[in-house]
Design a protein around this motif. Structure first.
Motif, PDB file in Angstrom:
ATOM      1  N   GLY A 147      18.664  61.529  78.932  1.00  0.00           N
ATOM      2  CA  GLY A 147      19.886  62.027  79.342  1.00  0.00           C
ATOM      3  C   GLY A 147      20.135  63.309  78.620  1.00  0.00           C
ATOM      4  N   SER A 148      21.308  63.821  78.836  1.00  0.00           N
ATOM      5  CA  SER A 148      21.942  64.641  78.071  1.00  0.00           C
ATOM      6  C   SER A 148      23.466  64.723  77.735  1.00  0.00           C
ATOM      7  N   ALA A 149      23.619  63.448  77.557  1.00  0.00           N
ATOM      8  CA  ALA A 149      25.193  63.040  77.581  1.00  0.00           C
ATOM      9  C   ALA A 149      25.587  62.820  75.765  1.00  0.00           C
ATOM     10  N   ARG A 150      24.476  63.247  75.210  1.00  0.00           N
ATOM     11  CA  ARG A 150      24.573  62.975  73.621  1.00  0.00           C
ATOM     12  C   ARG A 150      25.294  61.464  73.198  1.00  0.00           C
ATOM     13  N   GLU A 151      26.195  61.472  72.289  1.00  0.00           N
ATOM     14  CA  GLU A 151      26.782  60.360  72.080  1.00  0.00           C
ATOM     15  C   GLU A 151      28.091  59.937  72.835  1.00  0.00           C
ATOM     16  N   GLY A 152      28.063  60.647  74.148  1.00  0.00           N
ATOM     17  CA  GLY A 152      29.366  60.356  74.962  1.00  0.00           C
ATOM     18  C   GLY A 152      29.496  58.958  75.541  1.00  0.00           C
ATOM     19  N   THR A 204      16.487  59.126  74.413  1.00  0.00           N
ATOM     20  CA  THR A 204      16.097  60.643  73.935  1.00  0.00           C
ATOM     21  C   THR A 204      17.016  61.721  74.756  1.00  0.00           C
ATOM     22  N   ASP A 205      17.959  62.400  73.968  1.00  0.00           N
ATOM     23  CA  ASP A 205      18.864  63.385  74.639  1.00  0.00           C
ATOM     24  C   ASP A 205      18.056  64.796  74.861  1.00  0.00           C
ATOM     25  N   LEU A 206      18.379  65.357  75.871  1.00  0.00           N
ATOM     26  CA  LEU A 206      17.639  66.711  76.042  1.00  0.00           C
ATOM     27  C   LEU A 206      18.859  67.826  76.267  1.00  0.00           C
ATOM     28  N   PRO A 207      18.545  68.839  75.988  1.00  0.00           N
ATOM     29  CA  PRO A 207      19.636  70.037  76.376  1.00  0.00           C
ATOM     30  C   PRO A 207      19.550  69.868  77.955  1.00  0.00           C
ATOM     31  N   ALA A 208      20.741  70.306  78.277  1.00  0.00           N
ATOM     32  CA  ALA A 208      21.127  70.164  79.884  1.00  0.00           C
ATOM     33  C   ALA A 208      19.845  70.782  80.658  1.00  0.00           C
ATOM     34  N   GLU A 209      19.603  71.983  80.450  1.00  0.00           N
ATOM     35  CA  GLU A 209      18.519  72.789  81.146  1.00  0.00           C
ATOM     36  C   GLU A 209      17.218  71.874  81.193  1.00  0.00           C
ATOM     37  N   ASP A 210      16.753  71.373  80.124  1.00  0.00           N
ATOM     38  CA  ASP A 210      15.695  70.572  79.986  1.00  0.00           C
ATOM     39  C   ASP A 210      15.767  69.225  81.040  1.00  0.00           C
ATOM     40  N   PHE A 211      17.003  68.523  80.780  1.00  0.00           N
ATOM     41  CA  PHE A 211      17.338  67.340  81.494  1.00  0.00           C
ATOM     42  C   PHE A 211      17.064  67.723  83.185  1.00  0.00           C
ATOM     43  N   ARG A 212      17.822  69.001  83.410  1.00  0.00           N
ATOM     44  CA  ARG A 212      17.635  69.153  85.064  1.00  0.00           C
ATOM     45  C   ARG A 212      15.948  69.480  85.432  1.00  0.00           C
ATOM     46  N   ALA A 213      15.594  69.891  84.475  1.00  0.00           N
ATOM     47  CA  ALA A 213      14.238  70.320  84.530  1.00  0.00           C
ATOM     48  C   ALA A 213      13.064  68.893  84.785  1.00  0.00           C
ATOM     49  N   LEU A 214      13.698  68.047  83.865  1.00  0.00           N
ATOM     50  CA  LEU A 214      13.018  66.731  84.139  1.00  0.00           C
ATOM     51  C   LEU A 214      13.248  66.003  85.464  1.00  0.00           C
ATOM     52  N   LEU A 215      14.673  66.100  85.594  1.00  0.00           N
ATOM     53  CA  LEU A 215      14.877  65.492  87.131  1.00  0.00           C
ATOM     54  C   LEU A 215      14.279  66.123  88.235  1.00  0.00           C
ATOM     55  N   THR A 216      14.195  67.666  88.219  1.00  0.00           N
ATOM     56  CA  THR A 216      13.468  68.099  89.475  1.00  0.00           C
ATOM     57  C   THR A 216      11.898  67.824  89.238  1.00  0.00           C
ATOM     58  N   GLY A 217      11.415  68.057  88.232  1.00  0.00           N
ATOM     59  CA  GLY A 217       9.974  67.524  88.076  1.00  0.00           C
ATOM     60  C   GLY A 217       9.719  66.192  88.446  1.00  0.00           C
ATOM     61  N   VAL A 246      24.060  68.563  89.725  1.00  0.00           N
ATOM     62  CA  VAL A 246      25.114  67.550  89.602  1.00  0.00           C
ATOM     63  C   VAL A 246      24.961  66.462  88.632  1.00  0.00           C
ATOM     64  N   PHE A 247      23.732  65.969  88.788  1.00  0.00           N
ATOM     65  CA  PHE A 247      23.375  64.740  87.637  1.00  0.00           C
ATOM     66  C   PHE A 247      23.577  65.394  86.174  1.00  0.00           C
ATOM     67  N   ALA A 248      22.865  66.475  85.751  1.00  0.00           N
ATOM     68  CA  ALA A 248      23.227  66.883  84.500  1.00  0.00           C
ATOM     69  C   ALA A 248      24.751  67.200  84.141  1.00  0.00           C
ATOM     70  N   ASP A 249      25.430  67.745  85.028  1.00  0.00           N
ATOM     71  CA  ASP A 249      26.717  67.972  84.992  1.00  0.00           C
ATOM     72  C   ASP A 249      27.435  66.680  84.625  1.00  0.00           C
ATOM     73  N   VAL A 250      27.061  65.387  85.097  1.00  0.00           N
ATOM     74  CA  VAL A 250      27.761  64.216  84.943  1.00  0.00           C
ATOM     75  C   VAL A 250      27.565  64.072  83.458  1.00  0.00           C
ATOM     76  N   ASP A 251      26.288  64.258  82.970  1.00  0.00           N
ATOM     77  CA  ASP A 251      26.256  63.823  81.548  1.00  0.00           C
ATOM     78  C   ASP A 251      27.218  64.961  80.621  1.00  0.00           C
ATOM     79  N   ASP A 252      27.262  65.876  80.988  1.00  0.00           N
ATOM     80  CA  ASP A 252      28.102  67.050  80.193  1.00  0.00           C
ATOM     81  C   ASP A 252      29.341  66.249  80.422  1.00  0.00           C
ATOM     82  N   ALA A 253      29.862  65.693  81.305  1.00  0.00           N
ATOM     83  CA  ALA A 253      31.191  65.257  81.366  1.00  0.00           C
ATOM     84  C   ALA A 253      31.261  63.769  80.650  1.00  0.00           C
TER      85      ALA A 253
END
Ligand SMILES: NC(=O)c1ccc[n+]([C@@H]2O[C@H](COP(=O)([O-])OP(=O)(O)OC[C@H]3O[C@@H](n4cnc5c(N)ncnc54)[C@H](OP(=O)(O)O)[C@@H]3O)[C@@H](O)[C@H]2O)c1
Length: 285
Positions: free
Chosen positions: A160-165, A221-234, A244-251
Protein backbone atom coordinates in the motif's frame (compact mmCIF):
# COMPACT_ATOMS: atom_id res chain seq x y z
CA UNK A 1 -45.45 1.63 4.99
CA UNK A 2 -42.48 -0.64 4.34
CA UNK A 3 -38.80 -0.54 5.10
CA UNK A 4 -37.25 -0.45 1.63
CA UNK A 5 -33.62 -1.40 0.96
CA UNK A 6 -31.99 -0.48 -2.35
CA UNK A 7 -28.89 -2.35 -3.54
CA UNK A 8 -30.44 -5.31 -1.75
CA UNK A 9 -28.59 -7.92 -3.82
CA UNK A 10 -25.23 -6.34 -3.00
CA UNK A 11 -22.98 -7.51 -0.17
CA UNK A 12 -24.08 -4.85 2.32
CA UNK A 13 -27.72 -4.87 1.18
CA UNK A 14 -28.10 -8.61 1.73
CA UNK A 15 -26.75 -8.28 5.26
CA UNK A 16 -29.09 -5.35 5.98
CA UNK A 17 -32.07 -7.45 4.88
CA UNK A 18 -30.88 -10.31 7.12
CA UNK A 19 -30.54 -7.95 10.07
CA UNK A 20 -33.97 -6.43 9.37
CA UNK A 21 -35.62 -9.85 9.24
CA UNK A 22 -34.36 -10.44 12.77
CA UNK A 23 -36.16 -7.28 13.91
CA UNK A 24 -39.38 -6.89 11.87
CA UNK A 25 -41.79 -9.23 10.03
CA UNK A 26 -40.81 -10.00 6.43
CA UNK A 27 -43.99 -8.41 5.08
CA UNK A 28 -42.68 -5.02 6.28
CA UNK A 29 -39.49 -5.34 4.22
CA UNK A 30 -39.11 -4.53 0.51
CA UNK A 31 -36.00 -4.88 -1.65
CA UNK A 32 -35.27 -2.65 -4.63
CA UNK A 33 -33.23 -4.75 -7.06
CA UNK A 34 -32.47 -4.60 -10.75
CA UNK A 35 -32.43 -8.36 -11.26
CA UNK A 36 -35.33 -10.33 -9.77
CA UNK A 37 -33.58 -13.67 -10.36
CA UNK A 38 -30.66 -12.56 -8.20
CA UNK A 39 -33.16 -11.78 -5.42
CA UNK A 40 -35.23 -14.98 -5.66
CA UNK A 41 -33.99 -16.11 -2.23
CA UNK A 42 -35.21 -12.83 -0.69
CA UNK A 43 -38.65 -13.23 -2.28
CA UNK A 44 -38.77 -16.80 -0.94
CA UNK A 45 -38.32 -15.38 2.57
CA UNK A 46 -41.34 -13.12 2.11
CA UNK A 47 -39.51 -9.91 1.14
CA UNK A 48 -41.37 -7.87 -1.48
CA UNK A 49 -39.29 -7.22 -4.60
CA UNK A 50 -39.49 -3.89 -6.41
CA UNK A 51 -37.58 -3.92 -9.68
CA UNK A 52 -35.76 -0.69 -10.52
CA UNK A 53 -32.46 0.62 -11.85
CA UNK A 54 -30.83 3.77 -10.45
CA UNK A 55 -29.90 4.72 -14.03
CA UNK A 56 -33.45 4.58 -15.30
CA UNK A 57 -35.66 7.15 -13.50
CA UNK A 58 -38.84 5.70 -15.08
CA UNK A 59 -38.24 2.38 -13.30
CA UNK A 60 -37.89 4.18 -9.95
CA UNK A 61 -41.41 5.64 -10.18
CA UNK A 62 -43.02 2.65 -8.45
CA UNK A 63 -40.07 1.75 -6.25
CA UNK A 64 -41.24 3.78 -3.26
CA UNK A 65 -44.63 4.31 -1.63
CA UNK A 66 -45.90 7.03 0.72
CA UNK A 67 -44.61 6.67 4.30
CA UNK A 68 -41.92 4.11 3.39
CA UNK A 69 -38.61 4.30 5.22
CA UNK A 70 -35.97 3.95 2.51
CA UNK A 71 -32.30 2.95 2.69
CA UNK A 72 -30.34 4.24 -0.30
CA UNK A 73 -27.18 2.14 -0.46
CA UNK A 74 -24.66 4.14 -2.44
CA UNK A 75 -24.04 2.82 -5.95
CA UNK A 76 -20.80 1.08 -6.86
CA UNK A 77 -20.73 2.91 -10.22
CA UNK A 78 -18.05 5.49 -9.45
CA UNK A 79 -18.57 7.35 -12.75
CA UNK A 80 -22.27 8.10 -12.53
CA UNK A 81 -23.33 7.58 -8.97
CA UNK A 82 -24.33 11.15 -8.14
CA UNK A 83 -26.81 11.20 -11.05
CA UNK A 84 -28.04 7.75 -9.99
CA UNK A 85 -28.51 8.85 -6.39
CA UNK A 86 -30.27 12.02 -7.57
CA UNK A 87 -32.79 9.89 -9.45
CA UNK A 88 -33.47 7.83 -6.32
CA UNK A 89 -33.86 10.95 -4.16
CA UNK A 90 -36.27 12.49 -6.70
CA UNK A 91 -38.35 9.30 -6.75
CA UNK A 92 -38.39 9.11 -2.95
CA UNK A 93 -39.52 12.73 -2.72
CA UNK A 94 -42.18 12.21 -5.39
CA UNK A 95 -43.53 9.21 -3.46
CA UNK A 96 -43.56 11.09 -0.16
CA UNK A 97 -41.44 8.65 1.84
CA UNK A 98 -41.25 9.12 5.59
CA UNK A 99 -37.45 9.06 5.81
CA UNK A 100 -34.46 8.55 3.54
CA UNK A 101 -31.44 6.81 5.07
CA UNK A 102 -28.18 7.05 3.10
CA UNK A 103 -24.87 5.19 3.39
CA UNK A 104 -22.23 7.89 2.98
CA UNK A 105 -18.65 8.02 4.17
CA UNK A 106 -16.89 8.65 7.48
CA UNK A 107 -16.26 12.37 7.89
CA UNK A 108 -19.20 13.46 5.73
CA UNK A 109 -18.66 16.99 4.41
CA UNK A 110 -15.20 17.13 6.02
CA UNK A 111 -13.88 14.04 4.20
CA UNK A 112 -11.41 15.42 1.67
CA UNK A 113 -10.50 12.40 -0.45
CA UNK A 114 -11.71 11.66 -3.99
CA UNK A 115 -14.24 8.96 -3.07
CA UNK A 116 -15.94 11.31 -0.62
CA UNK A 117 -17.10 13.95 -3.07
CA UNK A 118 -20.01 11.89 -4.45
CA UNK A 119 -21.19 11.23 -0.89
CA UNK A 120 -20.98 14.93 -0.05
CA UNK A 121 -22.98 15.84 -3.16
CA UNK A 122 -25.57 13.16 -2.36
CA UNK A 123 -25.99 14.36 1.22
CA UNK A 124 -26.49 17.90 -0.15
CA UNK A 125 -29.18 16.65 -2.54
CA UNK A 126 -30.96 14.86 0.31
CA UNK A 127 -30.82 17.98 2.50
CA UNK A 128 -32.16 20.07 -0.40
CA UNK A 129 -35.02 17.59 -0.93
CA UNK A 130 -36.42 18.46 2.49
CA UNK A 131 -37.04 14.78 3.24
CA UNK A 132 -36.40 13.60 6.79
CA UNK A 133 -33.07 11.76 6.65
CA UNK A 134 -30.50 9.73 8.52
CA UNK A 135 -26.91 9.72 7.29
CA UNK A 136 -24.91 6.56 7.98
CA UNK A 137 -21.38 7.78 7.32
CA UNK A 138 -19.65 4.44 7.03
CA UNK A 139 -15.94 3.98 7.63
CA UNK A 140 -14.02 1.25 5.87
CA UNK A 141 -15.12 -2.37 5.68
CA UNK A 142 -12.43 -4.73 7.04
CA UNK A 143 -13.39 -6.97 4.11
CA UNK A 144 -11.85 -4.39 1.72
CA UNK A 145 -8.57 -5.90 2.94
CA UNK A 146 -9.44 -9.51 3.75
CA UNK A 147 -11.01 -10.01 0.30
CA UNK A 148 -7.44 -9.69 -1.03
CA UNK A 149 -5.97 -12.29 1.35
CA UNK A 150 -5.17 -14.82 -1.39
CA UNK A 151 -2.94 -12.26 -3.13
CA UNK A 152 -1.36 -11.25 0.17
CA UNK A 153 -0.49 -14.86 0.94
CA UNK A 154 0.75 -15.52 -2.59
CA UNK A 155 3.26 -12.66 -2.32
CA UNK A 156 3.86 -12.74 1.43
CA UNK A 157 3.15 -9.03 1.40
CA UNK A 158 0.51 -6.42 2.05
CA UNK A 159 1.28 -3.56 -0.32
CA UNK A 160 0.00 0.00 0.00
CA UNK A 161 1.02 3.61 0.33
CA UNK A 162 -0.72 4.44 3.61
CA UNK A 163 2.53 4.37 5.62
CA UNK A 164 1.74 4.02 9.35
CA UNK A 165 -1.77 5.43 8.89
CA UNK A 166 -4.53 3.71 10.81
CA UNK A 167 -7.97 2.46 9.70
CA UNK A 168 -10.86 2.14 12.15
CA UNK A 169 -12.58 -0.49 10.05
CA UNK A 170 -15.48 -2.73 11.00
CA UNK A 171 -17.07 -5.75 9.39
CA UNK A 172 -19.80 -5.20 6.80
CA UNK A 173 -22.18 -6.99 9.16
CA UNK A 174 -21.57 -4.34 11.84
CA UNK A 175 -22.60 -1.55 9.43
CA UNK A 176 -25.57 -3.65 8.29
CA UNK A 177 -26.75 -4.13 11.87
CA UNK A 178 -26.50 -0.38 12.50
CA UNK A 179 -28.51 0.29 9.34
CA UNK A 180 -31.23 -2.14 10.47
CA UNK A 181 -31.41 -0.49 13.90
CA UNK A 182 -31.77 2.94 12.31
CA UNK A 183 -34.35 1.76 9.77
CA UNK A 184 -36.53 -0.19 12.18
CA UNK A 185 -36.22 2.14 15.15
CA UNK A 186 -37.37 5.58 16.21
CA UNK A 187 -35.49 8.74 17.05
CA UNK A 188 -32.96 8.72 14.20
CA UNK A 189 -34.53 11.53 12.19
CA UNK A 190 -32.19 14.22 10.81
CA UNK A 191 -29.09 12.75 12.44
CA UNK A 192 -25.70 11.95 10.89
CA UNK A 193 -23.89 9.00 12.46
CA UNK A 194 -20.11 8.69 12.02
CA UNK A 195 -19.71 4.92 11.95
CA UNK A 196 -16.39 3.14 12.36
CA UNK A 197 -14.71 0.30 14.19
CA UNK A 198 -13.78 0.52 17.85
CA UNK A 199 -10.09 -0.07 17.13
CA UNK A 200 -7.91 1.56 14.48
CA UNK A 201 -5.08 -0.54 13.05
CA UNK A 202 -2.26 0.07 10.57
CA UNK A 203 -1.33 -1.91 7.46
CA UNK A 204 1.90 -3.16 9.13
CA UNK A 205 -0.28 -4.44 11.99
CA UNK A 206 -2.63 -6.07 9.50
CA UNK A 207 0.32 -7.86 7.86
CA UNK A 208 1.50 -9.00 11.29
CA UNK A 209 -1.99 -10.33 12.13
CA UNK A 210 -2.14 -12.36 8.90
CA UNK A 211 1.37 -13.69 9.64
CA UNK A 212 0.34 -14.62 13.19
CA UNK A 213 -2.78 -16.50 12.08
CA UNK A 214 -1.17 -18.33 9.14
CA UNK A 215 2.32 -18.91 10.53
CA UNK A 216 3.64 -17.54 7.24
CA UNK A 217 5.97 -14.61 6.66
CA UNK A 218 3.85 -11.60 5.65
CA UNK A 219 5.30 -8.11 5.63
CA UNK A 220 3.95 -4.67 4.82
CA UNK A 221 5.59 -2.96 1.86
CA UNK A 222 4.96 0.75 1.61
CA UNK A 223 5.28 2.36 -1.83
CA UNK A 224 5.25 5.98 -2.95
CA UNK A 225 1.74 6.79 -4.31
CA UNK A 226 2.97 6.85 -7.91
CA UNK A 227 4.53 3.37 -7.61
CA UNK A 228 1.41 2.04 -5.87
CA UNK A 229 -0.76 3.33 -8.73
CA UNK A 230 1.58 1.72 -11.26
CA UNK A 231 1.40 -1.58 -9.35
CA UNK A 232 -2.40 -1.49 -9.41
CA UNK A 233 -2.64 -0.69 -13.12
CA UNK A 234 0.01 -3.34 -13.81
CA UNK A 235 -2.28 -5.82 -12.06
CA UNK A 236 -5.09 -4.87 -14.45
CA UNK A 237 -6.90 -2.11 -12.56
CA UNK A 238 -8.18 0.73 -14.80
CA UNK A 239 -6.06 3.88 -14.36
CA UNK A 240 -8.89 6.03 -12.92
CA UNK A 241 -9.65 3.39 -10.27
CA UNK A 242 -5.97 3.15 -9.38
CA UNK A 243 -5.93 6.92 -8.79
CA UNK A 244 -8.90 6.57 -6.42
CA UNK A 245 -7.35 3.60 -4.57
CA UNK A 246 -4.01 5.34 -4.06
CA UNK A 247 -5.88 8.45 -2.92
CA UNK A 248 -7.61 6.35 -0.23
CA UNK A 249 -4.19 5.32 1.09
CA UNK A 250 -3.16 8.96 1.11
CA UNK A 251 -6.28 9.71 3.19
CA UNK A 252 -5.38 6.84 5.54
CA UNK A 253 -1.82 8.14 5.91
CA UNK A 254 -3.38 11.45 7.02
CA UNK A 255 -5.61 9.74 9.59
CA UNK A 256 -8.87 10.43 7.78
CA UNK A 257 -10.20 6.88 8.30
CA UNK A 258 -8.84 6.37 11.80
CA UNK A 259 -11.65 8.24 13.55
CA UNK A 260 -13.25 6.18 16.35
CA UNK A 261 -16.49 7.77 17.50
CA UNK A 262 -18.14 4.75 19.12
CA UNK A 263 -21.37 5.51 17.18
CA UNK A 264 -21.36 2.09 15.50
CA UNK A 265 -21.01 0.08 18.71
CA UNK A 266 -23.57 2.31 20.42
CA UNK A 267 -26.16 1.77 17.69
CA UNK A 268 -25.70 -2.01 17.53
CA UNK A 269 -25.27 -2.44 21.29
CA UNK A 270 -22.12 -4.55 20.91
CA UNK A 271 -18.42 -3.99 20.19
CA UNK A 272 -17.47 -3.92 16.51
CA UNK A 273 -15.94 -7.07 15.02
CA UNK A 274 -12.18 -7.11 15.69
CA UNK A 275 -9.73 -7.23 12.79
CA UNK A 276 -8.50 -10.65 13.96
CA UNK A 277 -12.00 -12.13 13.72
CA UNK A 278 -12.55 -10.94 10.15
CA UNK A 279 -9.10 -12.22 9.15
CA UNK A 280 -9.92 -15.60 10.71
CA UNK A 281 -13.26 -15.74 8.90
CA UNK A 282 -11.62 -14.94 5.56
CA UNK A 283 -8.92 -17.59 6.10
CA UNK A 284 -11.63 -20.17 6.85
CA UNK A 285 -13.43 -19.28 3.61
N1 LIG B 1 -17.21 1.63 3.29
C1 LIG B 1 -16.48 0.87 2.51
O1 LIG B 1 -15.42 0.32 2.87
C2 LIG B 1 -16.96 0.62 1.11
C3 LIG B 1 -16.24 -0.25 0.29
C4 LIG B 1 -16.73 -0.51 -0.97
C5 LIG B 1 -17.91 0.11 -1.39
N2 LIG B 1 -18.56 0.96 -0.58
C6 LIG B 1 -19.83 1.62 -0.96
O2 LIG B 1 -20.87 0.93 -0.29
C7 LIG B 1 -21.80 0.40 -1.23
C8 LIG B 1 -22.29 -0.94 -0.74
O3 LIG B 1 -21.18 -1.80 -0.60
P1 LIG B 1 -21.27 -3.30 -1.08
O4 LIG B 1 -20.05 -3.96 -0.58
O5 LIG B 1 -22.62 -3.86 -0.77
O6 LIG B 1 -21.17 -3.11 -2.67
P2 LIG B 1 -21.70 -4.11 -3.78
O7 LIG B 1 -21.72 -5.51 -3.28
O8 LIG B 1 -20.92 -3.81 -5.02
O9 LIG B 1 -23.23 -3.67 -3.98
C9 LIG B 1 -23.60 -2.54 -4.71
C10 LIG B 1 -25.09 -2.61 -4.94
O10 LIG B 1 -25.49 -1.49 -5.75
C11 LIG B 1 -26.39 -1.98 -6.72
N3 LIG B 1 -26.39 -1.14 -7.91
C12 LIG B 1 -25.31 -0.72 -8.61
N4 LIG B 1 -25.73 -0.02 -9.68
C13 LIG B 1 -27.09 -0.03 -9.64
C14 LIG B 1 -28.09 0.50 -10.48
N5 LIG B 1 -27.77 1.16 -11.59
N6 LIG B 1 -29.38 0.31 -10.13
C15 LIG B 1 -29.71 -0.39 -9.01
N7 LIG B 1 -28.81 -0.92 -8.18
C16 LIG B 1 -27.51 -0.75 -8.50
C17 LIG B 1 -25.87 -3.35 -7.07
O11 LIG B 1 -26.87 -4.10 -7.73
P3 LIG B 1 -26.60 -5.57 -8.33
O12 LIG B 1 -26.68 -6.51 -7.15
O13 LIG B 1 -27.70 -5.75 -9.31
O14 LIG B 1 -25.24 -5.56 -8.95
C18 LIG B 1 -25.51 -3.89 -5.70
O15 LIG B 1 -26.67 -4.41 -5.10
C19 LIG B 1 -21.02 0.34 -2.55
O16 LIG B 1 -21.90 0.40 -3.64
C20 LIG B 1 -20.12 1.55 -2.43
O17 LIG B 1 -20.82 2.75 -2.79
C21 LIG B 1 -18.12 1.20 0.68
Amino acid sequence: MSIVVTGATGQLGRLVIEELLERVPADRVAAVVRDADKAADLAARGVELRIADYSSPATLKDAFHPADTVLLISSNDLQSRVAQHAAVIDAAKEAGVARLVYTGVLGGPDADFLLASAHRETEDLILASGLPYTFLRNGWYTENYTSQLATVLEHGAVVGSAREGRVASAARRDYAAAAAVVLAGEGHENIAYELSGDVAWSLPEYAAEVARQTGREVVYTDLPAEDFRALLTGAGMPADFAVVFADVDDAISRGRLAVTTGDLARLTGRPTTPLAATVAEALKA
